[in-house]
Scaffold this motif. Structure first.
Motif, PDB file in Angstrom:
ATOM      1  N   ASP A 116      25.077 -23.299 -13.280  1.00  0.00           N
ATOM      2  CA  ASP A 116      24.237 -24.363 -13.843  1.00  0.00           C
ATOM      3  C   ASP A 116      24.808 -24.938 -15.138  1.00  0.00           C
ATOM      4  O   ASP A 116      24.379 -26.000 -15.585  1.00  0.00           O
ATOM      5  CB  ASP A 116      22.798 -23.858 -14.066  1.00  0.00           C
ATOM      6  CG  ASP A 116      22.729 -22.741 -15.088  1.00  0.00           C
ATOM      7  OD1 ASP A 116      23.654 -21.892 -15.098  1.00  0.00           O
ATOM      8  OD2 ASP A 116      21.775 -22.699 -15.866  1.00  0.00           O
ATOM      9  N   ASN A 117      25.754 -24.239 -15.751  1.00  0.00           N
ATOM     10  CA  ASN A 117      26.298 -24.713 -17.029  1.00  0.00           C
ATOM     11  C   ASN A 117      27.502 -25.630 -16.764  1.00  0.00           C
ATOM     12  O   ASN A 117      28.552 -25.183 -16.293  1.00  0.00           O
ATOM     13  CB  ASN A 117      26.717 -23.495 -17.861  1.00  0.00           C
ATOM     14  CG  ASN A 117      27.241 -23.867 -19.224  1.00  0.00           C
ATOM     15  OD1 ASN A 117      27.924 -24.878 -19.392  1.00  0.00           O
ATOM     16  ND2 ASN A 117      26.926 -23.069 -20.209  1.00  0.00           N
ATOM     17  N   LEU A 118      27.329 -26.917 -17.093  1.00  0.00           N
ATOM     18  CA  LEU A 118      28.372 -27.893 -16.774  1.00  0.00           C
ATOM     19  C   LEU A 118      29.681 -27.603 -17.513  1.00  0.00           C
ATOM     20  O   LEU A 118      30.770 -27.868 -16.992  1.00  0.00           O
ATOM     21  CB  LEU A 118      27.889 -29.305 -17.099  1.00  0.00           C
ATOM     22  CG  LEU A 118      26.707 -29.809 -16.251  1.00  0.00           C
ATOM     23  CD1 LEU A 118      26.321 -31.213 -16.660  1.00  0.00           C
ATOM     24  CD2 LEU A 118      27.038 -29.758 -14.763  1.00  0.00           C
ATOM     25  N   GLY A 119      29.562 -27.039 -18.721  1.00  0.00           N
ATOM     26  CA  GLY A 119      30.760 -26.664 -19.475  1.00  0.00           C
ATOM     27  C   GLY A 119      31.575 -25.637 -18.704  1.00  0.00           C
ATOM     28  O   GLY A 119      32.797 -25.756 -18.569  1.00  0.00           O
ATOM     29  N   ASP A 120      30.880 -24.619 -18.182  1.00  0.00           N
ATOM     30  CA  ASP A 120      31.572 -23.573 -17.424  1.00  0.00           C
ATOM     31  C   ASP A 120      32.156 -24.129 -16.126  1.00  0.00           C
ATOM     32  O   ASP A 120      33.233 -23.707 -15.693  1.00  0.00           O
ATOM     33  CB  ASP A 120      30.623 -22.408 -17.115  1.00  0.00           C
ATOM     34  CG  ASP A 120      30.328 -21.569 -18.355  1.00  0.00           C
ATOM     35  OD1 ASP A 120      31.031 -21.754 -19.367  1.00  0.00           O
ATOM     36  OD2 ASP A 120      29.393 -20.754 -18.320  1.00  0.00           O
TER      37      ASP A 120
END
Lengths: 135, 235
Positions: free
Chosen positions: A10-14
């Motif tokens: 869910d984390n776009l950075g990851d």
């Protein structure tokens, strides 16, 4: 044929970092990104019913909206059709309980690090699983 | 029925809140650190000296937040119930702390001198290690110019408790500041010394949750003496 990799994160950075790691180490691949646990379950149900092709690998975060990653992992391992898909659990957690759950469900455990060199190693792990599968 | 808004949040709620906060801060922090690393790795040579300086500052800021988040995580752990209470050896805990702090101890040529023997106390070894580590880190950090000498001693206190003291030859604490240092985020020296200002708050939280208290004694040899009382394992 390009390996089909499902990334549940869910984390776009990851997502961006993992994509870069795959670019470095896997080169040619087809990546599908899912941002929550319930969409992941829906996708695997459609793979089970053969409406979708079998993925070559799943990269799974544990802390997911709607349905937790551990439930998604259990679903995969309890399905006779899906149980052999290699899974890498990629999480912020370094908790012993999370690590032992991953081992219990035959998944590779990867704690997301804060330095770029260590994070890029997830690409090597994926390449190893996709091109030299041990199971 | 009492008004829920006027009630103190339960310790378990505070802990849950802090655990969640730590997790939710670590994610974007990791994003900043990893992407800054990528930028430096992929475009470092094309950056101007000014841009490189900016990148260094971003990473320095991220590293500060990282330490703060680790301290909050440690505080959340101190709030958790100590459900593995047993006979914990102060001597063993101190040995573990010295291994954990080996780098810091060697870097400043510190000597740790424990009294022999040291007692056993009624708390989990894990919590005792956390407590002693916070006290020793405090002494190592505020060490002054001389190589630190840390004396660890124990004596019988009231009500079957043991009083453990760590005496150092460091900067010392002004008597007016003695009450302040146990408050969260209090940093008497500002940014001069690294850290979040939670070390002694964590000590107080652990000690008080075991029915003891923590205080600072005036030290005749200059420096600081931090003492805490904890229940003995052999009442």
């Amino acid at each position: 044929m390009k390996p089909r990799i499902i990334l549940i994160e869910d984390n776009l950075g990851d997502v961006g970092i993992i994509r870069r790691a795959l670019d470095r180490h896997v080169k040619s691949y087809h990546l599908e990104v899912i941002h929550n646990g319930s969409d992941a379950l829906r996708l695997f149900q459609s793979v089970e019913s053969e409406a979708q092709a079998m993925p070559d690998l799943v990269v799974l975060d544990l802390n997911l909206p709607r349905v937790p990653g551990k439930r998604v992992l259990r679903y995969l391992r309890e399905s006779s059709r899906l149980c052999a898909i290699p899974v890498i659990v990629a999480t912020s957690s370094d908790a012993v309980a999370d690590r032992s759950d991953a081992i219990q469900y035959h998944a590779t455990f990867f704690t997301k690090p804060s330095d770029v060199g260590s994070f890029m190693k997830i690409g090597e792990l994926v390449a190893e699983k996709v091109f030299k599968p041990s199971r | 029925m009492s008004d829920i808004c006027t009630q103190e949040p339960a310790v378990s709620d505070q802990r849950h809140f802090l655990d969640r906060l730590v997790h939710d801060l670590r994610e974007p922090l990791r994003t900043i650190e990893v992407y800054s690393g990528l930028l430096s790795e992929e475009s470092g040579e094309q950056l101007t000296p000014e841009s490189r300086k900016s990148l260094t500052e971003i990473l320095r800021g991220a590293s500060q937040i990282h330490k703060l988040v680790d301290s909050i995580s440690s505080y959340a752990m101190a709030l958790a119930p100590d459900d593995r209470k047993s006979e914990a050896s102060v001597q063993l805990a101190l040995r573990v702390v010295m291994v954990n702090l080996k780098g810091q101890i060697e870097a400043c040529h510190a000597q740790v001198m424990p009294q022999d023997p040291l007692p056993k106390v009624n708390m989990s070894l894990e919590r005792l290690i956390q407590l002693l580590q916070c006290v020793l880190e405090n002494s190592l950090k505020f060490r002054g110019d001389r190589p630190p000498i840390l004396r660890v001693s124990a004596e019988r206190g009231e009500h079957d408790q043991w009083v453990i003291c760590v005496e150092d030859n460091g900067l010392g604490i002004d008597p007016d500041d003695v009450a302040t240092v146990f408050r969260p985020f209090e940093r008497l020296h500002g940014c001069e010394y690294p850290g979040a200002g939670l070390g002694l708050t964590i000590c107080r939280t652990i000690v008080e949750s075991h029915g003891g208290r923590v205080w600072i004694d005036p030290n005749p040899r200059a420096g600081t003496m931090i003492c805490f009382s904890v229940p003995g394992a052999d009442p």
